[in-house]
Write a protein that holds these residues in place. Sequence first.
Motif, PDB file in Angstrom:
ATOM      1  N   MET A   1      62.425  61.334  74.265  1.00  0.00           N
ATOM      2  CA  MET A   1      60.970  61.300  74.387  1.00  0.00           C
ATOM      3  C   MET A   1      60.446  62.288  75.439  1.00  0.00           C
ATOM      4  N   PRO A   2      60.989  62.301  76.674  1.00  0.00           N
ATOM      5  CA  PRO A   2      60.509  63.311  77.618  1.00  0.00           C
ATOM      6  C   PRO A   2      60.867  64.718  77.166  1.00  0.00           C
ATOM      7  N   GLY A   3      62.022  64.859  76.504  1.00  0.00           N
ATOM      8  CA  GLY A   3      62.428  66.180  76.015  1.00  0.00           C
ATOM      9  C   GLY A   3      61.492  66.702  74.944  1.00  0.00           C
ATOM     10  N   LEU A   4      61.050  65.834  74.036  1.00  0.00           N
ATOM     11  CA  LEU A   4      60.123  66.252  72.985  1.00  0.00           C
ATOM     12  C   LEU A   4      58.763  66.640  73.565  1.00  0.00           C
ATOM     13  N   SER A   5      58.269  65.859  74.527  1.00  0.00           N
ATOM     14  CA  SER A   5      56.979  66.189  75.154  1.00  0.00           C
ATOM     15  C   SER A   5      57.062  67.529  75.882  1.00  0.00           C
ATOM     16  N   TYR A   6      58.149  67.737  76.599  1.00  0.00           N
ATOM     17  CA  TYR A   6      58.369  69.014  77.287  1.00  0.00           C
ATOM     18  C   TYR A   6      58.481  70.146  76.275  1.00  0.00           C
ATOM     19  N   TYR A   7      59.222  69.926  75.197  1.00  0.00           N
ATOM     20  CA  TYR A   7      59.418  70.949  74.166  1.00  0.00           C
ATOM     21  C   TYR A   7      58.087  71.359  73.536  1.00  0.00           C
ATOM     22  N   LEU A   8      57.251  70.382  73.168  1.00  0.00           N
ATOM     23  CA  LEU A   8      55.966  70.702  72.559  1.00  0.00           C
ATOM     24  C   LEU A   8      55.040  71.412  73.535  1.00  0.00           C
ATOM     25  N   SER A   9      55.180  71.147  74.829  1.00  0.00           N
ATOM     26  CA  SER A   9      54.321  71.814  75.821  1.00  0.00           C
ATOM     27  C   SER A   9      54.620  73.302  75.924  1.00  0.00           C
ATOM     28  N   ARG A  10      55.746  73.750  75.362  1.00  0.00           N
ATOM     29  CA  ARG A  10      56.054  75.181  75.314  1.00  0.00           C
ATOM     30  C   ARG A  10      55.248  75.908  74.237  1.00  0.00           C
ATOM     31  N   TRP A  11      54.678  75.146  73.307  1.00  0.00           N
ATOM     32  CA  TRP A  11      54.062  75.746  72.125  1.00  0.00           C
ATOM     33  C   TRP A  11      52.540  75.635  72.100  1.00  0.00           C
ATOM     34  N   TYR A  12      51.963  74.719  72.880  1.00  0.00           N
ATOM     35  CA  TYR A  12      50.532  74.441  72.769  1.00  0.00           C
ATOM     36  C   TYR A  12      49.842  74.531  74.128  1.00  0.00           C
ATOM     37  N   THR A  13      48.550  74.848  74.082  1.00  0.00           N
ATOM     38  CA  THR A  13      47.748  74.815  75.305  1.00  0.00           C
ATOM     39  C   THR A  13      47.502  73.359  75.690  1.00  0.00           C
ATOM     40  N   ARG A  14      46.960  73.161  76.881  1.00  0.00           N
ATOM     41  CA  ARG A  14      46.741  71.801  77.380  1.00  0.00           C
ATOM     42  C   ARG A  14      45.841  70.991  76.448  1.00  0.00           C
ATOM     43  N   ALA A  15      44.761  71.605  75.975  1.00  0.00           N
ATOM     44  CA  ALA A  15      43.827  70.884  75.114  1.00  0.00           C
ATOM     45  C   ALA A  15      44.473  70.524  73.781  1.00  0.00           C
ATOM     46  N   GLU A  16      45.294  71.435  73.245  1.00  0.00           N
ATOM     47  CA  GLU A  16      45.938  71.212  71.952  1.00  0.00           C
ATOM     48  C   GLU A  16      47.083  70.210  72.024  1.00  0.00           C
ATOM     49  N   LEU A  17      47.704  70.108  73.187  1.00  0.00           N
ATOM     50  CA  LEU A  17      48.961  69.373  73.306  1.00  0.00           C
ATOM     51  C   LEU A  17      48.825  67.877  73.026  1.00  0.00           C
TER      52      LEU A  17
ATOM     53  N   PHE B   1      46.949  66.016  71.159  1.00  0.00           N
ATOM     54  CA  PHE B   1      46.896  65.612  69.752  1.00  0.00           C
ATOM     55  C   PHE B   1      48.273  65.734  69.100  1.00  0.00           C
ATOM     56  N   ARG B   2      49.005  66.802  69.425  1.00  0.00           N
ATOM     57  CA  ARG B   2      50.351  66.959  68.848  1.00  0.00           C
ATOM     58  C   ARG B   2      51.309  65.906  69.399  1.00  0.00           C
ATOM     59  N   LEU B   3      51.164  65.578  70.671  1.00  0.00           N
ATOM     60  CA  LEU B   3      51.959  64.480  71.228  1.00  0.00           C
ATOM     61  C   LEU B   3      51.637  63.177  70.509  1.00  0.00           C
ATOM     62  N   SER B   4      50.364  62.988  70.168  1.00  0.00           N
ATOM     63  CA  SER B   4      49.970  61.746  69.508  1.00  0.00           C
ATOM     64  C   SER B   4      50.643  61.601  68.157  1.00  0.00           C
ATOM     65  N   ILE B   5      50.859  62.717  67.463  1.00  0.00           N
ATOM     66  CA  ILE B   5      51.473  62.651  66.132  1.00  0.00           C
ATOM     67  C   ILE B   5      52.902  62.157  66.246  1.00  0.00           C
ATOM     68  N   TYR B   6      53.668  62.729  67.205  1.00  0.00           N
ATOM     69  CA  TYR B   6      55.055  62.268  67.299  1.00  0.00           C
ATOM     70  C   TYR B   6      55.146  60.894  67.975  1.00  0.00           C
ATOM     71  N   ILE B   7      54.304  60.631  68.975  1.00  0.00           N
ATOM     72  CA  ILE B   7      54.360  59.331  69.655  1.00  0.00           C
ATOM     73  C   ILE B   7      53.849  58.220  68.743  1.00  0.00           C
ATOM     74  N   SER B   8      52.961  58.565  67.809  1.00  0.00           N
ATOM     75  CA  SER B   8      52.501  57.550  66.857  1.00  0.00           C
ATOM     76  C   SER B   8      53.644  57.031  65.998  1.00  0.00           C
ATOM     77  N   MET B   9      54.757  57.761  65.994  1.00  0.00           N
ATOM     78  CA  MET B   9      55.920  57.301  65.242  1.00  0.00           C
ATOM     79  C   MET B   9      56.477  55.991  65.821  1.00  0.00           C
ATOM     80  N   ALA B  10      56.150  55.710  67.086  1.00  0.00           N
ATOM     81  CA  ALA B  10      56.550  54.410  67.646  1.00  0.00           C
ATOM     82  C   ALA B  10      55.847  53.289  66.893  1.00  0.00           C
ATOM     83  N   ALA B  11      54.557  53.521  66.557  1.00  0.00           N
ATOM     84  CA  ALA B  11      53.829  52.531  65.758  1.00  0.00           C
ATOM     85  C   ALA B  11      54.318  52.539  64.313  1.00  0.00           C
ATOM     86  N   VAL B  12      54.550  53.748  63.773  1.00  0.00           N
ATOM     87  CA  VAL B  12      55.051  53.857  62.401  1.00  0.00           C
ATOM     88  C   VAL B  12      56.401  53.158  62.274  1.00  0.00           C
ATOM     89  N   SER B  13      57.225  53.272  63.332  1.00  0.00           N
ATOM     90  CA  SER B  13      58.555  52.656  63.279  1.00  0.00           C
ATOM     91  C   SER B  13      58.452  51.145  63.134  1.00  0.00           C
TER      92      SER B  13
END
Length: 497
Positions: free
Chosen positions: A153-169, A171-183
Amino acid sequence: MDLGLKKADAHATCEAEGLALASSGQNESPLREIVAAQARRKTDWIIVPMASLMFLFCFIDRANIGNARLADFESNLGLQGNDFNSVNSIFYISYILFEIPAVILCKKMGPAWFLPLITVLFGLVSIASGWVQNYPQLAGTRFALGIAECGLMPGLSYYLSRWYTRAELTFRLSIYISMAAVSGAIGGLLASGILKIQHFGNFGASSWRTIFVLEGIVTVAIGLAALAVLPDRPETAYFLTSTEKHVVVGRIMAERPHAGGAIDKMSTKKLWRGVANPVTIATAIIFMLESVTVNGLGFFAPTIVKTIFPDKTVIQQQLLTVPPYVVGTASVITVCWFSWHFKTRQIFIIIFVTPVMAGYLIFLVTLNSVARYIATFLIASSAFTLGALCHGQAAANVNSDSARSMAIAVTMFFGNIGSLISTWAFQSWDGPEYHIGNGLNFATSSAIVIIGSLVLFFMRWDNRRRDRMNVEEEFVDLSDEEIQNLEWKHPSFRWRP
């Protein structure tokens, strides 16, 4: 002029602008904005879905013990009293101990190697869990699962922060973290479907062991696919053109003008700045309080549903855990979309914890089954949202890549302390009212409102203070390296609520 030459000139101009953006920090040109949008779409369709799949099965492999509990899991292994709580605690003990070293290894090794390999590893541990015969063996596999999962989980958040600006990040974190609810939804559906299998391997009919093995096999396959698909950083992305690479890197560097590069060389000072950051620490505490709720819901939702609907079959009880998680998934993505477009996170943290408070208040004051089932929807609608907002807030309020990796790691470290607490929140002897667990979660959600409001006040106050500072005077007798190492203490740095 030939159209082909015009396009070539445009791309050459855009490459130069993308590189210049890192040092200029100017507003983006229309052409550069178009290229940035193209790159963002490609990243959204390749990086984010794979990150989401890995986290989905990470959470399924973690929480499937709750589904197995409804299928004679405890009686088959001879678990008694608080044994179920203790094996979940063992998972979080190893998770906490190894998490920060795992994140440092992720940066050193590169996320594109580290994240898929640990996904394969925790899939294998899940498979092994299908053959445990007693409490010590179960405890051993849960400890190993904590080691394997702690960096994801911290690795994925760090990884995505390499690709997106602060404002964009966020929402993209929400997509992968929402998988906790999907799970929670998929885990219940998978478990109910798997339990219909009459025989698998040498397991008996409708065995809980099949849940661990089949879900583990899928996890291993996802990890191997991620190893083939994920690039390490924008500069090495096979799906981006040369122009798009320059623009992506330039936009990220423009937000961090004193960071020493988009991907900087790791240093102890920068790592420490990521830790000793007042917003990081406050956000980590909020995430710790939020994790008590999320993991309590994940581990004990099947148990809660069983107490509400005791006359339903096991498969029906599994299916009844699904709808609240569907609502939670839609909520986290919707709220974080608004967070992206309003370019703020803190106010959403404060507002969207209130349904969690309302849900646990209902659990405290009534045993009415309909009211309590509605309460699970209220909790799920907001609890998962805070995770994405907290990770986005931690990533947004540091400067360098090194400090960002550590800020996210510390946030997760505190979060897992909350997860450890959650394993003891719902005691078997306290049911069906569960006054202790419900009271604890009402208290933690209330505390989030108070702490979140204080942090918002601090950020606005400190930004006004920094506006009055003389930047040149602050840099007297400082070398370039020392200026880079200032991180959030740099006079030009501003907190981003």
